[in-house]
Design an enzyme around this catalytic site. Structure first.
Site, PDB file in Angstrom:
ATOM      1  N   CYS A  66     -12.792   1.701  -2.184  1.00 14.30           N
ATOM      2  CA  CYS A  66     -12.086   2.081  -3.415  1.00 14.30           C
ATOM      3  C   CYS A  66     -13.001   2.876  -4.320  1.00 14.30           C
ATOM      4  O   CYS A  66     -12.583   3.849  -4.945  1.00 14.30           O
ATOM      5  CB  CYS A  66     -11.566   0.844  -4.129  1.00 14.30           C
ATOM      6  SG  CYS A  66     -12.815  -0.426  -4.382  1.00 14.30           S
ATOM      7  N   GLU A  78      -6.381  -4.094  -9.677  1.00 17.15           N
ATOM      8  CA  GLU A  78      -7.559  -3.369  -9.173  1.00 17.15           C
ATOM      9  C   GLU A  78      -7.050  -2.407  -8.113  1.00 17.15           C
ATOM     10  O   GLU A  78      -6.800  -2.818  -6.977  1.00 17.15           O
ATOM     11  CB  GLU A  78      -8.574  -4.349  -8.563  1.00 17.15           C
ATOM     12  CG  GLU A  78      -9.192  -5.320  -9.540  1.00 17.15           C
ATOM     13  CD  GLU A  78     -10.203  -4.685 -10.457  1.00 17.15           C
ATOM     14  OE1 GLU A  78     -10.677  -3.569 -10.160  1.00 17.15           O
ATOM     15  OE2 GLU A  78     -10.506  -5.283 -11.479  1.00 17.15           O
TER      16      GLU A  78
HETATM   17  P1  NDP Z   1      -2.213  -2.103   0.069  1.00 14.09           P
HETATM   18  O1  NDP Z   1      -1.759  -1.721  -1.299  1.00 14.09           O
HETATM   19  O2  NDP Z   1      -1.494  -1.555   1.221  1.00 14.09           O
HETATM   20  O3  NDP Z   1      -2.182  -3.703   0.242  1.00 14.09           O
HETATM   21  C1  NDP Z   1      -2.871  -4.566  -0.652  1.00 14.09           C
HETATM   22  C2  NDP Z   1      -2.307  -5.971  -0.501  1.00 14.09           C
HETATM   23  O4  NDP Z   1      -0.984  -6.001  -1.030  1.00 14.09           O
HETATM   24  C3  NDP Z   1      -2.199  -6.440   0.947  1.00 14.09           C
HETATM   25  O5  NDP Z   1      -2.490  -7.805   1.026  1.00 14.09           O
HETATM   26  C4  NDP Z   1      -0.745  -6.177   1.250  1.00 14.09           C
HETATM   27  O6  NDP Z   1      -0.253  -6.960   2.281  1.00 14.09           O
HETATM   28  C5  NDP Z   1      -0.113  -6.579  -0.065  1.00 14.09           C
HETATM   29  N1  NDP Z   1       1.247  -6.082  -0.262  1.00 14.09           N
HETATM   30  C6  NDP Z   1       1.879  -5.052   0.359  1.00 14.09           C
HETATM   31  N2  NDP Z   1       3.137  -4.893  -0.141  1.00 14.09           N
HETATM   32  C7  NDP Z   1       3.295  -5.846  -1.089  1.00 14.09           C
HETATM   33  C8  NDP Z   1       4.353  -6.195  -1.984  1.00 14.09           C
HETATM   34  N3  NDP Z   1       5.497  -5.523  -1.990  1.00 14.09           N
HETATM   35  N4  NDP Z   1       4.176  -7.221  -2.829  1.00 14.09           N
HETATM   36  C9  NDP Z   1       2.997  -7.895  -2.853  1.00 14.09           C
HETATM   37  N5  NDP Z   1       1.952  -7.613  -2.041  1.00 14.09           N
HETATM   38  C10 NDP Z   1       2.088  -6.602  -1.179  1.00 14.09           C
HETATM   39  O7  NDP Z   1      -3.769  -1.749   0.103  1.00 14.09           O
HETATM   40  P2  NDP Z   1      -4.763  -1.824   1.341  1.00 14.09           P
HETATM   41  O8  NDP Z   1      -4.831  -3.219   1.854  1.00 14.09           O
HETATM   42  O9  NDP Z   1      -4.458  -0.721   2.277  1.00 14.09           O
HETATM   43  O10 NDP Z   1      -6.169  -1.545   0.608  1.00 14.09           O
HETATM   44  C11 NDP Z   1      -6.625  -0.280   0.322  1.00 14.09           C
HETATM   45  C12 NDP Z   1      -6.370   0.093  -1.121  1.00 14.09           C
HETATM   46  O11 NDP Z   1      -6.977  -0.870  -1.973  1.00 14.09           O
HETATM   47  C13 NDP Z   1      -6.972   1.426  -1.506  1.00 14.09           C
HETATM   48  O12 NDP Z   1      -6.078   2.141  -2.319  1.00 14.09           O
HETATM   49  C14 NDP Z   1      -8.212   1.019  -2.300  1.00 14.09           C
HETATM   50  O13 NDP Z   1      -8.645   2.018  -3.191  1.00 14.09           O
HETATM   51  C15 NDP Z   1      -7.734  -0.214  -2.991  1.00 14.09           C
HETATM   52  N6  NDP Z   1      -8.853  -1.049  -3.400  1.00 14.09           N
HETATM   53  C16 NDP Z   1      -9.172  -1.162  -4.721  1.00 14.09           C
HETATM   54  C17 NDP Z   1     -10.285  -1.873  -5.121  1.00 14.09           C
HETATM   55  C18 NDP Z   1     -10.657  -2.002  -6.565  1.00 14.09           C
HETATM   56  O14 NDP Z   1     -11.569  -2.781  -6.878  1.00 14.09           O
HETATM   57  N7  NDP Z   1     -10.049  -1.273  -7.484  1.00 14.09           N
HETATM   58  C19 NDP Z   1     -11.148  -2.548  -4.137  1.00 14.09           C
HETATM   59  C20 NDP Z   1     -10.712  -2.386  -2.771  1.00 14.09           C
HETATM   60  C21 NDP Z   1      -9.605  -1.661  -2.433  1.00 14.09           C
HETATM   61  P3  NDP Z   1      -0.153  -6.314   3.778  1.00 14.09           P
HETATM   62  O15 NDP Z   1      -1.510  -5.804   4.123  1.00 14.09           O
HETATM   63  O16 NDP Z   1       0.233  -7.484   4.584  1.00 14.09           O
HETATM   64  O17 NDP Z   1       0.865  -5.219   3.700  1.00 14.09           O
END
Ligand code: NDP
Length: 484
Positions: free
Chosen positions: A264, A230
């Site tokens: 998102c 997602e």
């Molecule tokens: P990120 O991609 O920065 O992070 C998402 C999650 O992935 C966090 O828990 C993060 O941890 C974790 N993460 C980071 N690096 C890694 C890795 N290498 N391996 C595994 N996990 C990892 O997104 P954001 O949290 O900034 O959220 C915003 C984004 O999410 C936007 O692009 C938005 O559009 C999308 N989104 C999509 C939705 C949908 O339904 N399609 C709904 C809501 C949001 P940490 O924060 O600790 O780095």
């Protein structure tokens, strides 16, 4: 350990452990042990636990909303609305899991008439869930609730910006199931999420940015762990000449500015029929001009400090390329707060049109007709959602939008209806949460047959005679040799 800071005030609101690979693996082992118990409970018993969890969240919602507000800045009333939406999906998943996933007979075919056949959807065992901070209850629960209802246990890695929310949800579950580790939370930074991807889970449900999604897929590929993606979006709102302009302007402002634009499925681009462009823009600017971003205002802070640079770059790039800020602009950025910004005359290849901005900004463009609007909407890699305002042509326009969902004459309605799937195409990801698809997402299909009587046409045996071969050959010709 790592600190979580309130984005509005900068004060530390919590300190949490960075869980290591060993910690994550230990949590997954505990989850496997709990999965034996949870999976054996059956749908009806699991539904009782899920209903009790829902009641626990409902009773504590004011407290949970406060944690959301403190960690990522969302206004309390919006946080409560988010919780309410998540509860709707949780209820639906618990009530419908058996109907969607339970064992059911399916017909066989003429050549296999002697076989009875069944299909059922079985849990993977343990599901890993990785969630974002922007909807720290709604998005992870969209995976967790459906994974649990399907019979899996879950290990959840919340964003480093909202670990307290994740822990709150798991603590609420532990109060209804204290003996078993059905829902656990591991905290930390990206590396902790990567460890979860490489652990012994049956599937990863990921919600986050497209770039991180690619890293998650690469890590999961090492064990051939399936993934639900997602990811990000660049959704648009279309206003046709016959639209209700007041409703469309209201939806554009809420869709673009609520949650400080960090949604998102948020509206980032608006395409308006030239016949109503001037009137619509006038209404839009008036409505958005009445809003304010601030500590206790309807628009909260930008959660991630680094996102301010992205938003500034998008506004600067647009203005350098000839755009006009009818509201806000560069001066609208003040620390972690950004006032509503409306940009017009933005070139279609500007960053504000092509990349996810994730701020309270809208680009508004005039189009000659709906063909032009659809061409712009469908350009670019993302395909998450979209909104169409038209009294007569909503369906025709919506059907031509390449996206996982479209709402006509309302913003984001398709994400709130429990029976509908939610997800994207292209750069917005694949797989679905919510509804029957969302339940099946956390299962694998298991097929079973039982021979009812020996077949007069025994096919899968070396004892098959030349007479049977001839009969089958004639049958195949009759069954498949003619087009209708
Ligand atoms: P990120 O991609 O920065 O992070 C998402 C999650 O992935 C966090 O828990 C993060 O941890 C974790 N993460 C980071 N690096 C890694 C890795 N290498 N391996 C595994 N996990 C990892 O997104 P954001 O949290 O900034 O959220 C915003 C984004 O999410 C936007 O692009 C938005 O559009 C999308 N989104 C999509 C939705 C949908 O339904 N399609 C709904 C809501 C949001 P940490 O924060 O600790 O780095």
């Amino acid at each position: 350990m790592f600190d979580v800071r309130n984005p509005a005030t900068g004060t530390t609101v919590g300190t949490y452990p960075v869980h290591t690979i060993a910690d994550v693996d230990a949590a997954v082992r505990r989850a496997h042990r709990a999965a034996d118990w949870w999976g054996a409970l059956g749908f009806a018993e699991r539904a009782k636990y899920l209903d009790a969890w829902r009641a626990e969240i409902t009773r504590g919602r004011a407290d949970l909303a406060q944690v959301m507000h403190d960690e990522m800045g969302k206004p309390i009333s919006d946080a409560k609305l988010e919780i309410a939406m998540a509860l709707e999906h949780l209820k639906w998943a618990a009530r419908n899991a058996e109907k969607v996933l339970g064992r059911r007979p399916v017909p066989s075919s003429l050549l296999t008439i002697n076989q009875a056949a069944w299909v059922e959807h079985r849990p993977f065992g343990v599901v890993g869930v990785i969630g974002p901070w922007n909807y720290p209850v709604f998005t992870p629960l969209s995976s967790v609730a459906f994974a649990l209802a399907a019979g899996n246990t879950a290990v959840f890695k919340p964003s480093e910006y909202s670990p307290g929310v994740g822990l709150w949800l798991a603590a609420a579950f532990a109060r209804v199931s204290p003996q078993q580790s059905v829902l656990q939370v591991v905290t930390g930074l990206g590396e902790t999420g990567a460890a979860l991807c490489r652990s012994n889970v049956g599937k990863i449900g990921f919600t986050g940015s497209t770039d991180t999604g690619k890293r998650v897929m690469a890590a999961c590929a090492e064990r051939l762990t399936p993934v639900l993606m997602e990811c990000g979006g660049k959704d648009a709102l279309i206003v046709d000449a016959d639209a209700d302009l007041d409703a469309a302007a209201d939806a554009a402002v809420w869709g673009g500015m609520s949650n400080a634009g960090q949604t998102c499925l948020g509206v980032e681009r608006v395409y308006v029929h030239e016949a109503v462009y001037a009137e619509f823009v006038d209404k839009l600017v008036r409505l958005a001009g009445g809003l304010r971003a601030g500590g206790d205002a309807k628009i909260g802070p930008i959660t991630m400090p680094k996102q301010i640079d992205v938003i500034r770059r998008h506004i600067e790039d647009a203005i350098a390329r000839g755009a006009t800020a009818l509201l806000g602009g560069i001066d609208a950025i003040d620390g972690q707060f950004i006032q509503p910004t409306i940009l017009v005359d933005v070139p279609e290849d500007a960053l504000a049109v092509t990349e996810e901005t994730f701020g309270p900004t809208l680009t508004v463009a005039k189009v000659a007709n709906m063909d032009e609007a659809i061409k712009h909407v469908n350009s670019g890699p993302y395909g998450l959602g979209g909104t169409v305002f038209s009294r007569r042509n909503g369906h025709q326009i919506a059907d031509r939008i390449r996206a996982g969902g479209t709402s006509i004459n309302a913003f984001v309605a398709h994400a709130t209806i429990p029976t509908l799937p939610l997800g994207g195409v292209g750069g917005s990801g694949f797989g679905r949460v919510h509804g029957p698809d969302g339940l099946k997402e956390f299962t694998y299909a298991k097929a079973t047959t039982q021979q009812r009587f020996p077949s007069p046409l025994a096919l899968t045996t070396f004892a098959r005679s030349t007479t049977i071969d001839a009969v089958v050959d004639r049958l195949v010709s009759v069954l498949h040799g003619r087009s209708r």
